[in-house]
Design a protein around this motif. Structure first.
Motif, short mmCIF file in Angstrom:
data_model
loop_
_atom_site.label_atom_id
_atom_site.label_comp_id
_atom_site.label_asym_id
_atom_site.label_seq_id
_atom_site.Cartn_x
_atom_site.Cartn_y
_atom_site.Cartn_z
N VAL A 232 3.26 11.81 44.80
CA VAL A 232 2.65 13.01 44.20
C VAL A 232 2.50 14.03 45.37
CG1 VAL A 232 0.43 14.08 43.27
CG2 VAL A 232 0.95 11.68 42.75
N ILE A 233 3.24 15.12 45.00
CA ILE A 233 3.34 16.23 45.87
C ILE A 233 2.90 17.60 44.93
CG2 ILE A 233 4.85 15.53 47.59
CD1 ILE A 233 7.13 17.03 46.36
N CYS A 234 2.82 18.55 45.58
CA CYS A 234 2.52 20.03 44.74
C CYS A 234 3.22 21.22 45.21
CB CYS A 234 0.75 20.27 45.07
SG CYS A 234 0.29 21.57 43.75
N PHE B 229 12.55 24.93 36.91
CA PHE B 229 11.81 23.89 37.63
C PHE B 229 10.37 23.82 36.81
CE2 PHE B 229 7.90 23.18 40.23
CZ PHE B 229 8.22 22.00 40.69
N ILE B 230 9.68 25.04 36.26
CA ILE B 230 8.73 25.10 35.72
C ILE B 230 8.77 24.21 34.39
CG2 ILE B 230 7.01 26.58 34.48
CD1 ILE B 230 7.78 28.70 36.34
N ARG B 231 9.72 24.45 33.55
CA ARG B 231 9.92 23.89 32.15
C ARG B 231 9.89 22.39 32.44
NH1 ARG B 231 14.02 21.58 29.69
NH2 ARG B 231 15.33 21.97 31.35
N LYS B 232 10.63 21.80 33.36
CA LYS B 232 10.63 20.27 33.65
C LYS B 232 9.52 19.75 34.11
CE LYS B 232 15.49 20.41 34.76
NZ LYS B 232 16.64 19.95 35.74
N ASP B 233 8.78 20.69 35.02
CA ASP B 233 7.31 20.28 35.69
C ASP B 233 6.25 19.98 34.71
OD1 ASP B 233 6.60 19.04 38.05
OD2 ASP B 233 5.03 20.78 37.96
N ILE B 234 6.40 20.93 33.53
CA ILE B 234 5.47 20.72 32.36
C ILE B 234 5.59 19.47 31.84
CG2 ILE B 234 4.88 21.72 30.14
CD1 ILE B 234 5.39 24.33 31.19
N ALA B 235 6.89 19.03 31.58
CA ALA B 235 7.07 17.78 30.82
C ALA B 235 6.68 16.61 31.84
CB ALA B 235 8.79 17.76 30.69
N ARG B 236 6.94 16.74 33.35
CA ARG B 236 6.54 15.64 33.91
C ARG B 236 5.10 15.38 34.05
NH1 ARG B 236 4.65 15.04 38.99
NH2 ARG B 236 4.46 17.23 39.15
N GLN B 237 4.47 16.73 33.94
CA GLN B 237 3.00 16.52 34.12
C GLN B 237 2.42 15.89 32.91
OE1 GLN B 237 0.87 17.11 36.75
NE2 GLN B 237 1.95 18.78 37.89
N ALA B 238 3.09 16.28 31.69
CA ALA B 238 2.68 15.47 30.45
C ALA B 238 2.68 14.12 30.46
CB ALA B 238 3.27 16.13 29.22
N ASP B 239 3.88 13.65 31.06
CA ASP B 239 3.78 12.07 31.40
C ASP B 239 2.76 11.46 32.27
OD1 ASP B 239 6.16 11.89 29.79
OD2 ASP B 239 7.73 12.17 31.46
N VAL B 240 2.50 12.10 33.31
CA VAL B 240 1.41 11.81 34.28
C VAL B 240 0.11 11.85 33.55
CG1 VAL B 240 0.04 12.53 36.32
CG2 VAL B 240 2.67 12.56 36.51
N ALA B 241 -0.16 12.65 32.65
CA ALA B 241 -1.39 12.82 31.98
C ALA B 241 -1.54 11.66 31.00
CB ALA B 241 -1.65 14.14 31.01
N CYS C 94 0.47 23.80 41.61
CA CYS C 94 1.04 22.87 40.56
C CYS C 94 -0.15 22.70 39.37
CB CYS C 94 1.38 21.56 40.93
SG CYS C 94 0.21 20.88 42.09
N SER C 95 -1.39 23.12 39.43
CA SER C 95 -2.21 22.96 38.16
C SER C 95 -1.64 23.59 37.09
CB SER C 95 -3.67 23.36 38.86
OG SER C 95 -3.49 24.84 39.15
N HIS C 96 -0.93 24.91 37.55
CA HIS C 96 -0.27 25.81 36.63
C HIS C 96 0.38 24.98 35.51
CE1 HIS C 96 0.72 29.65 34.86
NE2 HIS C 96 1.96 29.40 34.90
N THR C 97 1.27 24.13 35.86
CA THR C 97 2.16 23.33 35.04
C THR C 97 1.33 22.18 34.44
OG1 THR C 97 3.45 22.53 37.19
CG2 THR C 97 4.54 24.17 35.60
N ALA C 98 0.32 21.65 35.24
CA ALA C 98 -0.58 20.53 34.55
C ALA C 98 -1.58 20.99 33.71
CB ALA C 98 -1.24 20.01 35.90
#
Length: 333
Positions: free
Chosen positions: A258-260, A313-325, A104-108
């Motif tokens: 938080v899962i990966c 999934f990748i598209r959505k997780d990039i946005a989710r990771q941006a919110d976490v950041a 999941c670091s790929h999308t983070a």
């Protein structure tokens, strides 16, 4: 409205040509995958040897080697939270003989680095999301006087900034999980980033670092031997590896989850037939009882999503990771 004769015939010819092209696509895909692979395939893992991602990578790689008749060889290319190995994979020839196997670091990473040397979506052809985790374990060295998440939070509040947590680098799953935990718990922990997972584990087990959000795969042996103490797990369910360790969300942080994931990509432009062939073989591998059991027994849940599902999934997780950041206040480096 009736179309002029000329326009009607143009559209009709276009429709016939399109139908012929659509009918030919499966044959093209089959031709692309015929005889593949004709030589060994490199599986780039952008983290150090011994990192948790190696278990699914090597397990699936071994099965692919058996079913496809060529070696799928894990190659570790470490550094910069996985971006060095990921860049190498992105710039490899898109011929199906180099693939990326990462987490999941790929999308983070798009939220943690100002300028990546590749485009997380455009430079890769998703193959499949191989599995998801149960989350990371909040573990402490036995010298830390806390035996529950609540006790640890109280200790951290009494000693702001004095407790250190390790990770495999900025944006890595242990970093994101620990930083979000600290923000939601209202505590101040000091981050100590390392180049790889093995060094972080050594220093936490050795008592040089007090705490870490660590993969159950890596932590279980140390917890069972008493060299580390597990206080909670970051996901919503208990890990089958350590079923007595409760989810952190049950200890007062109800929204902490938080899962990966782990997954596989080819460089963009890889032949569609080869993408489909490898995806199909991975799905078959994950259905083999001994392969599935091995992955489950190591605290991972097999998936095997389609390339299209994985891309979404990748598209959505990039946005989710941006919110976490944003939540954890990380400024891109």
């Amino acid at each position: 409205m009736e179309l002029p004769s000329h326009d009607y015939h143009v559209i009709r010819r276009f429709g016939v040509a399109f139908a012929a092209l659509a009918a030919a696509l499966p044959a093209v895909a089959n031709a692309q995958s015929a005889g593949y692979p004709a030589k060994p395939v490199r599986m780039i893992v952008p983290f150090s040897a011994g990192s948790p991602i190696e278990l699914p990578a090597r397990t699936i790689g071994q099965r692919l080697s058996e079913t496809l008749g060529q070696q799928f060889v894990v190659e570790n290319r470490t550094g910069a939270s996985g971006t060095i190995g990921t860049e190498f994979a992105a710039k490899a020839p898109p011929d199906g003989y180099t693939l990326l196997f990462t987490n999941c670091s790929h999308t983070a990473n798009p939220s943690f680095f100002k300028k990546l040397p590749y485009d997380t979506e455009a430079d890769f052809a998703p193959i499949t999301q191989t599995n998801v985790t149960y989350g990371n374990l909040l573990v402490v060295h036995p010298s830390v006087p806390a035996r529950s998440v609540k006790e640890f939070i109280a200790l951290a509040k009494a000693r702001p900034g004095q407790l250190h947590y390790a990770s495999a680098g900025v944006g890595s799953p242990p970093h994101v999980a620990a930083a979000l935990f600290a923000v939601m718990a209202g505590i101040n922990l000091t981050h100590v980033p390392y180049r790889g997972t093995a060094a972080t584990i050594n220093d936490v087990v050795g008592g040089h670092i007090e705490v870490m959000l660590m993969s159950p795969i890596a932590a279980t042996g140390f917890v069972q031997s008493g060299r580390l103490r597990a206080l909670g797990i970051s996901g919503p369910e208990r890990s089958p590896l350590l079923p007595d360790v409760p989810p952190i969300m049950e200890t007062g942080l109800a929204d902490y989850n938080v899962i990966c994931y782990h997954g596989m990509w080819f460089p963009a432009g890889a032949p569609a037939g080869i993408v489909r062939r490898v995806h199909a073989e991975v799905v078959k591998a994950l259905a083999v009882p001994e392969v599935r059991k091995h992955i489950l027994d190591n605290g991972l849940r097999p998936l095997g999503s389609s390339p299209e599902e994985f891309a979404e999934f990748i598209r959505k997780d990039i946005a989710r990771q941006a919110d976490v950041a944003k939540k954890i206040g990380i400024q891109p480096q």
